[in-house]
Design an enzyme around this catalytic site. Structure first.
Site, PDB file in Angstrom:
ATOM      1  N   ASP A   8       0.846  -1.185   0.000  1.00 29.50           N
ATOM      2  CA  ASP A   8       0.000   0.000   0.000  1.00 29.50           C
ATOM      3  C   ASP A   8       0.884   1.239   0.000  1.00 29.50           C
ATOM      4  OD1 ASP A   8      -2.033  -1.795   0.132  1.00 29.50           O
ATOM      5  OD2 ASP A   8      -2.809  -1.170   2.083  1.00 29.50           O
ATOM      6  N   ASP A 139     -15.534  -3.414  -1.594  1.00 29.00           N
ATOM      7  CA  ASP A 139     -15.237  -3.251  -0.175  1.00 29.00           C
ATOM      8  C   ASP A 139     -16.558  -3.127   0.551  1.00 29.00           C
ATOM      9  OD1 ASP A 139     -12.620  -3.063  -1.112  1.00 29.00           O
ATOM     10  OD2 ASP A 139     -12.735  -0.879  -1.254  1.00 29.00           O
TER      11      ASP A 139
END
Length: 265
Positions: A8, A139
């Site tokens: 990330d 998500d």
């Protein structure tokens, strides 16, 4: 069952967030390309990149770090005589030009999240323009899909959207349980299996992976259509040894592919 390390990217660094909160970022490396090489040396057969700044800004913000990682991956593949090590990337990808640029740079799969929910026409166009290269990132919390870096709840049911996007021709779905992401409380196996059973395309699990028992639990339901799991905080904090866990997954799922000669299509 692929164990896919997550890198990330925030401000050019490799970080991990808790439940998507940019204020709760832990910096694990200031050299994401070196981190990518580390995971490849540990046996990773695929990498998962997220441009966190891009996800919040709605446009790419860490392209320099992405290119450095791609060069490292390509160099590693050459050194080890591997045809391809796929790299998937999400975060702030909102137009076809950006997709084309990233694919030209060497990204294998583009993950479209918020834009898929807000602009399904864009997702449809992307699948048509770049068949086999588009993954949808869904998500969710309590079965509802979130957008905008998890800051907004859409009201859409995960399964409904997954079935719709499957018809568009997406390659696979990365399914993240927001409530568990970065918390290492275990993968939401039940919800992941429920989604996998509702579609024919592969599901990549994400959120909550903590230890080898979680990997084994996923392997037990792989046949439902779960092809991999994103590994984040667990491999960075050492509750999972990536190399050992991938070997264990191979044992359980009958995969005898050598980690130095793997290509994912």
């Amino acid at each position: 069952m692929l164990l896919i390390p997550a890198i990330d990217l925030k401000d050019g660094h490799c970080v991990r967030l808790k439940q998507g909160d940019m204020e709760l970022a832990t910096v694990f490396s200031e050299d994401p390309a070196a981190m990518a090489r580390h995971w490849l040396e540990q046996g990773a057969r695929r990498l998962h990149l997220v441009d966190l700044n891009g996800a919040f800004a709605g446009k790419p913000k860490n392209e320099g770090a992405v290119k450095a990682i791609l060069k490292t991956v390509q160099d590693f593949a050459l050194e080890h005589d591997i045809d391809e090590i796929p790299v998937q990337l999400g975060g702030g990808i909102r137009d076809l030009d950006t997709i084309e640029r990233y694919l030209d740079d060497g990204i294998s799969y583009i993950i479209i999240g918020t834009a898929a929910v807000k602009s399904p026409g864009f997702l449809h166009d992307a699948c048509g323009a770049f068949p086999g290269h588009i993954i949808v990132g869904l998500d969710a919390k309590d079965g509802k899909v979130a957008t905008d870096g998890w800051s907004k709840m859409s009201g859409h049911e995960v399964i409904d959207l997954a079935q719709k996007f499957e018809q568009y021709g997406v390659e696979s779905i990365v399914y993240t349980d927001i409530g568990r992401d970065g918390m290492m409380g275990g993968v939401n196996i039940e919800a992941t299996v429920r989604l996998a059973q509702a579609v024919r395309i592969p599901i990549i699990a994400s959120g909550g992976l903590h230890n080898l028992a979680d990997v084994e639990a996923l392997c037990a339901v792989q046949d439902e259509g779960i092809e991999g799991v994103i590994c984040g905080r667990s491999i960075y904090e050492g509750t999972i040894n990536l190399n050992e866990a991938q070997q264990r997954a191979d044992e359980l799922t009958g995969d005898t592919v050598d980690s130095d000669a793997t290509s994912e299509e």
